[in-house]
Each structure stands twice: as structure tokens, then as C-alpha cells.
Design an enzyme around this catalytic site. Structure first.
Site, PDB file in Angstrom:
ATOM      1  CE  LYS A 117      68.306  26.884  44.969  1.00  0.00           C
ATOM      2  NZ  LYS A 117      69.019  27.985  44.289  1.00  0.00           N
TER       3      LYS A 117
HETATM    4  P1  NAD Z   1      77.875  21.512  43.873  1.00  0.00           P
HETATM    5  O1  NAD Z   1      77.100  20.114  44.310  1.00  0.00           O
HETATM    6  O2  NAD Z   1      78.387  21.426  42.418  1.00  0.00           O
HETATM    7  O3  NAD Z   1      79.214  21.538  44.613  1.00  0.00           O
HETATM    8  C1  NAD Z   1      79.086  21.772  46.291  1.00  0.00           C
HETATM    9  C2  NAD Z   1      80.628  21.535  46.750  1.00  0.00           C
HETATM   10  O4  NAD Z   1      80.453  21.954  48.012  1.00  0.00           O
HETATM   11  C3  NAD Z   1      81.135  20.366  46.733  1.00  0.00           C
HETATM   12  O5  NAD Z   1      82.626  20.228  46.385  1.00  0.00           O
HETATM   13  C4  NAD Z   1      81.056  19.479  47.969  1.00  0.00           C
HETATM   14  O6  NAD Z   1      82.144  18.638  48.184  1.00  0.00           O
HETATM   15  C5  NAD Z   1      81.352  20.901  48.721  1.00  0.00           C
HETATM   16  N1  NAD Z   1      80.747  20.765  50.162  1.00  0.00           N
HETATM   17  C6  NAD Z   1      79.738  20.345  50.673  1.00  0.00           C
HETATM   18  N2  NAD Z   1      79.625  20.294  52.024  1.00  0.00           N
HETATM   19  C7  NAD Z   1      80.859  20.904  52.319  1.00  0.00           C
HETATM   20  C8  NAD Z   1      81.341  21.066  53.659  1.00  0.00           C
HETATM   21  N3  NAD Z   1      80.817  21.193  54.853  1.00  0.00           N
HETATM   22  N4  NAD Z   1      82.672  21.844  53.538  1.00  0.00           N
HETATM   23  C9  NAD Z   1      83.298  22.057  52.360  1.00  0.00           C
HETATM   24  N5  NAD Z   1      82.846  21.635  51.122  1.00  0.00           N
HETATM   25  C10 NAD Z   1      81.519  21.151  51.184  1.00  0.00           C
HETATM   26  O7  NAD Z   1      77.032  22.723  44.275  1.00  0.00           O
HETATM   27  P2  NAD Z   1      77.071  24.367  43.311  1.00  0.00           P
HETATM   28  O8  NAD Z   1      76.241  24.135  42.434  1.00  0.00           O
HETATM   29  O9  NAD Z   1      78.719  24.657  43.231  1.00  0.00           O
HETATM   30  O10 NAD Z   1      76.831  25.066  44.731  1.00  0.00           O
HETATM   31  C11 NAD Z   1      77.266  25.483  45.748  1.00  0.00           C
HETATM   32  C12 NAD Z   1      76.636  26.640  46.390  1.00  0.00           C
HETATM   33  O11 NAD Z   1      76.543  27.793  45.535  1.00  0.00           O
HETATM   34  C13 NAD Z   1      75.121  26.303  47.064  1.00  0.00           C
HETATM   35  O12 NAD Z   1      74.896  26.910  48.289  1.00  0.00           O
HETATM   36  C14 NAD Z   1      74.447  26.802  46.057  1.00  0.00           C
HETATM   37  O13 NAD Z   1      73.154  27.027  46.552  1.00  0.00           O
HETATM   38  C15 NAD Z   1      74.993  28.002  45.575  1.00  0.00           C
HETATM   39  N6  NAD Z   1      74.800  28.381  44.168  1.00  0.00           N
HETATM   40  C16 NAD Z   1      74.994  27.690  43.106  1.00  0.00           C
HETATM   41  C17 NAD Z   1      74.687  28.069  41.823  1.00  0.00           C
HETATM   42  C18 NAD Z   1      75.054  27.154  40.551  1.00  0.00           C
HETATM   43  O14 NAD Z   1      74.746  27.785  39.397  1.00  0.00           O
HETATM   44  N7  NAD Z   1      75.230  26.177  40.458  1.00  0.00           N
HETATM   45  C19 NAD Z   1      74.167  29.625  41.612  1.00  0.00           C
HETATM   46  C20 NAD Z   1      73.941  30.195  42.606  1.00  0.00           C
HETATM   47  C21 NAD Z   1      74.420  29.820  44.126  1.00  0.00           C
END
Ligand code: NAD
Length: 427
Positions: A117
Site C-alpha cells: 500500500k
Molecule cells: P474515493 O476517494 O473514491 O471515495 C471515498 C468516498 O468516501 C468519498 O465519497 C468521500 O466523500 C467519502 N468519505 C470520506 N470520509 C467520509 C466520512 N467520514 N463519511 C462519509 N463518507 C466519507 O475512495 P474509494 O476508492 O471509493 O475507496 C473507499 C474505500 O474503499 C477505502 O476504504 C478504500 O481503501 C476501499 N477500497 C477501494 C478500492 C478501489 O478499487 N478504489 C478497492 C478496495 C478497497
């Protein structure tokens, strides 16, 4: 970064997510009677790199310095793989925890990677596009010897997207002297990105919804779904759920939470966020307090934002009978037993959000071969891998009389431990 150098070393490992990842690992390792020599090796990452670097603000008023990280948890299984996160609270411990989760995730779905990561401690919402580009290019330059298409392959995570991946691919290729598409996944298709990668995590996790619903006797058609986070994972999870016939009654991001009993038009919400960057101001439902989101009367909750949001207090209030974890580490260790006692079926992050890294794996394979697959092939293979992993985890859970998180981790840890024991200790 100003004035924070002095206590940085102690604070760097002080992360709730790292403590959470290690305590969960310890619990499962004990349950499976894991050899302590192997367990000790897996508690801490094999390699961790921390850098500081400057970037110039658009108005030339200041040069800001920020911290960046790249952690490789296990190098035993093949190259390492994992996303890059831009967030204001990133530290070494958090990145190490996420790298560890990636190791288990890849092992659970059978991908030939160890976990990694990366992250930069910065608020992406305060950056202009050009500032973000400068941060990205300098960060990658700092860690360039640490990554590579056969070493360690980054991908998107919170605060980063396909455009950031494109800058990473370009920066790396400029330094190497030729195009290296396989250095990163989650790129735009024009640069060797895979079809269906953008939607993969959300779509992959919702592909498990009918299986989980079947186990809990919940009807998929009309099931009421609540999604926290409307970024890459949350919005495509909400869309996939609505395409399945579920009613998405609640969505939220860091600016607001929206409730609509008769169903939010997810495509409308997506179009709104595409234009306005955030949900604030979206008229498709009533604005509610973000803290009340998980209390909503519903069947399925999908935390898809940040870690540590399902605390014991929140767990007590949940009415849903299924939780599918889109975010990494959304549930604190003390909340897990409460959910289990209440009979909530928790599909854990290491299984539920593995669709992203699975399609990233497809992208990497396609880039190495310069041979690209159709969307239908990718979606079909993704579904096959996710469903098989779910069935295997479910049968371990039944055999061991345990919850799905314990079962999934047993599967992942076993595979990594076996590989370590087969390779032996060098020299
Ligand atoms: P992103 O940056 O695209 O979106 C994050 C979202 O969470 C945004 O809408 C933001 O406004 C919201 N957010 C942040 N803080 C918040 C809060 N306190 N309350 C409510 N909403 C809040 O990120 P992403 O890629 O969608 O990742 C989201 C989660 O999924 C993370 O934990 C990441 O590690 C995990 N993840 C992502 C992927 C991927 O392919 N992108 C894969 C596996 C896991």
C-alpha cells in the site's frame, strides 16, 4: 508538515487501523494454531519506505512539504500489489495495516501477489488538478526504485483515480525511457487500462449480495440498501445494487447524507457528483445526519468510505441483517462480536472488496501480454472468482463454526504461511 518532524517517529506507527489489523490477525492466528515463527514474521511488514518531498502551490505563494509512504507487507507470493491513498490522516501504521489486508485479500481470491500500500498525507480535496499532478509525479519519483511491473504495482485507493494512475504510468515511463503500462493498474483504457476496472470493486462486492441474501433469507428484489461513501467504491456499489432491483434508501459522502424511503436515483446522484464533486446540494432525498446513516431501517449496509466507522455503539444500532464491507477496515474488533451476536451476516473487506484487485490483476496480465480482453470476459471471470471465494469462505465458516471474517482470514493466512514454510528461511 511544518513543526511536526520531532515527534513523527513515535506517531507514525500509532494507528488505530494497524492495531486493529494486528489484533484481528493475532485472534485468527491463535484460532488456527499458526506456528508462532510464521506469525511473528507476518505481524510487521517486510519493507516500509517513508519519504518527504516538496510541491509548489499553483499561485507560487508557497512550497509545501508532505510525507509519502510505500509499504510491502509480504514478498513471498510474487510481486506486491496495492493502492495509493491521498488523505490528511495517512501515516506509516495505516499504510502498513492496509498492506497487510492486501496480502490476505490476494491470498483469499488466489492472486499471485503479496500485499502493498502507499499513501501521501495530504487532503486531496484542497488540491487543484495541477497541484495533484505535481504531488503525484514527485511522490513516484521518490519511490521509483521501490516499485516496478515485476516488483510492486500500485493502483487507486481513496483520493486517487484513473487520472492519477495515468500520471504515475507517465512518470515511471519517462524515467525508464519507454512505456511501461504494467507499472500501475486502474489506468484509463487508452493507456492499457482494463475494461470494467473502474466499477470492479463496487460491482464485485454487489455480486456477493445475492449469495449473502440467500443465506439470510432476504429477498434481493426490493431489498433496502444503505451505502456510506460515494466515491469509486460506493457509487458503483450503489449503482450495481439498484441494477439488481434493490432500493438504495441511503447514501452519504464526507459532505452530507441523503435518505429517500422510496429509493434514491443512483444514476442521478452520480451525475450530480460528477459535476459538483460532492453530494452536498443533491436534491434526490432528505438530508440526514451522517451519524444516523447506519441506523436507517434497511436490509443491507455497505460501508464504502473510511476505516473504523462501525464501532460498538454503531453496531448496537444497526437494523440490517447483512453488511458487505466495501471500505478497508470499517469494523472495529470490538464491534464484530456485537454484530455476530445480533445475527448480522458480515461479508468482510478482505473478501467483499477483492473485486478491485482481481480486475487489477487482469489489467496487469493484459498489459504484460499486450492482449486485451472484452468487458464480458472480464465481468464473467470476476464473478467466477468472487463467487468461488465466497463459497469457500462460507464452507470454512460452517466447518469451523465461525464468522466469515475469521474464515476468510484463515484461508488467506494459511495460503501465505504455507508459501513461507515451503520457501524456507534464507540463508
Ligand atoms: P474515493 O476517494 O473514491 O471515495 C471515498 C468516498 O468516501 C468519498 O465519497 C468521500 O466523500 C467519502 N468519505 C470520506 N470520509 C467520509 C466520512 N467520514 N463519511 C462519509 N463518507 C466519507 O475512495 P474509494 O476508492 O471509493 O475507496 C473507499 C474505500 O474503499 C477505502 O476504504 C478504500 O481503501 C476501499 N477500497 C477501494 C478500492 C478501489 O478499487 N478504489 C478497492 C478496495 C478497497
Amino acid at each position: 508538515m511544518k513543526h511536526e518532524i520531532l515527534d513523527v517517529v513515535t506517531r507514525e506507527w500509532d494507528s488505530a487501523l494497524y492495531n486493529q489489523a494486528v489484533s484481528t490477525f493475532n485472534r485468527v492466528a491463535e484460532h488456527m494454531g499458526l506456528d508462532e515463527n510464521v506469525a511473528e514474521r507476518l505481524r510487521v511488514p517486510q519493507r516500509a519506505m517513508m519519504v518527504t518531498f516538496p510541491y509548489r502551490l499553483d499561485d507560487y505563494s508557497e512550497v509545501e512539504s508532505v510525507f509519502g509512504y510505500r509499504v510491502q507487507h509480504v514478498l513471498t507470493m510474487g510481486p506486491t500489489k496495492g493502492g495509493i491513498r491521498y488523505a490528511p490522516d495517512v501515516n506509516l501504521g495505516e499504510v502498513a495495516a492496509l498492506a497487510m489486508l492486501m496480502t490476505w485479500k490476494c491470498a483469499i481470491v488466489g492472486l499471485p501477489f503479496g500485499g502493498a500500500k502507499g499513501g501521501v498525507r495530504i487532503d486531496p480535496f484542497n488540491l487543484s488538478r495541477t497541484e495533484k499532478q505535481r504531488v503525484t509525479r514527485r511522490y513516484i519519483t521518490e519511490i521509483i526504485n521501490f516499485i516496478g511491473p515485476n516488483k510492486d504495482i500500485p493502483a487507486p485507493d481513496m483520493g486517487t483515480d484513473a487520472q492519477v494512475m495515468a500520471w504515475i504510468m507517465d512518470t515511471y515511463s519517462q524515467q525508464i525511457g519507454h512505456s511501461v503500462p504494467a507499472i500501475v493498474t486502474g489506468k484509463p483504457p487508452a493507456l492499457g487500462g482494463s475494461e470494467a476496472r473502474r466499477e470492479a470493486t463496487g460491482r464485485g462486492l454487489v455480486s456477493l449480495l445475492p449469495l449473502a441474501a440467500h443465506h439470510r433469507g432476504v429477498k434481493v428484489e426490493g431489498a433496502r440498501v444503505v451505502v456510506q461513501g460515494f466515491g469509486n467504491v460506493g457509487r458503483y456499489a450503489a449503482l450495481a445494487a439498484s441494477e439488481l432491483g434493490c432500493t438504495v434508501v441511503g447514501v452519504s459522502d464526507h459532505t452530507c447524507a441523503i435518505y429517500n424511503r422510496s429509493g434514491i436515483d443512483v444514476a442521478d446522484a452520480m451525475a450530480y457528483v460528477e459535476k459538483n464533486r460532492v453530494l452536498e446540494g443533491f436534491q434526490g432525498g432528505d438530508v440526514i445526519d451522517g451519524d444516523d446513516l447506519f441506523k436507517l431501517d434497511c436490509d443491507v449496509i455497505i460501508p464504502a468510505a473510511i476505516g473504523g466507522v462501525i464501532t460498538p455503539e454503531v453496531a448496537e444500532e444497526i437494523t440490517a441483517s447483512i453488511m458487505i464491507e466495501g471500505a478497508n477496515g470499517p469494523t472495529t474488533p470490538l464491534a464484530d462480536p456485537i454484530l455476530n451476536d445480533k445475527g448480522v451476516l458480515v461479508v468482510p473487506d478482505v473478501l467483499a472488496n477483492a473485486g478491485g484487485v482481481t480486475v487489477s490483476y487482469f489489467e496487469w496480465v493484459q498489459d504484460l501480454q499486450n492482449y486485451f480482453w472484452s468487458e464480458t470476459e472480464i465481468v464473467g471471470r470476476l464473478r467466477e472468482i468472487m463467487n468461488k471465494a465466497f463459497d469457500e469462505v462460507m464452507s470454512i465458516a460452517t466447518r469451523e463454526k465461525t464468522d466469515l471474517r475469521t474464515a476468510a482470514l484463515m484461508k488467506g493466512i494459511r495460503r501465505v504461511a504455507d508459501a513461507k514454510l515451503a520457501r524456507g528461511v534464507f540463508p
